[in-house]
Scaffold this motif. Sequence first.
Motif: not given
Length: 193
Positions: A150-170
């Motif tokens: 679990t990560f918390i993204l705030e302004p200025g953060d970048v997340i990179w992921f490939n096509n094997k990565s499952w994800h959900r967001t809130e």
Amino acid sequence: MSTLNQLIKEAKDAGLNYAVFKNWHQPTPTRREIEPMYGPNDIWHNRLQLQDRPVPASVKYFMDEANQAYPDTENDFYILSNIYYRNFYHNRPGSKLHKDTFDVVHLQCTGVTKWDIGIEAEALNDPAYLRPPVGTEWDWRAEFTGDYETFILEPGDVIWFNNKSWHRTENICDKYSIVMQAGTVDISGKRKR
């Protein structure tokens, strides 16, 4: 400061499927810069495609950096907005657990978003593995079957992921993000390189 290309290459070389680069992009594109990109015929809750659209310097900087990380693919950029807080498609503040058929570089511009991401999950239905039309989502029904982070993204953060990565967001609050899909997707759902 490291370029996105360097950071993504280091993550790939380390065998990672995803990585978060905290506070990478400063100054971050603001709501004041992003909102004028919407025209009178654009729908706020849909993805706003950025191809052939004037963008401010802070947005162009991210686009140029992301393109350098994927120079040999046909990349697609768009803005994800959540200005009305709830996701239009399933009436919740974020996205269902899913995976994409392409790599993604995602810049959090405004607001705060919680991400759950991992590589072990199972779809409980059989969604069409096609790229959805702009402004739509697959009707995923999926569950994690292994560990996830679990990560918390705030302004200025970048997340990179490939096509094997499952994800959900809130989305914790109203947000804008700029997203790059790395590579086009053909009708078989395979990412072109």
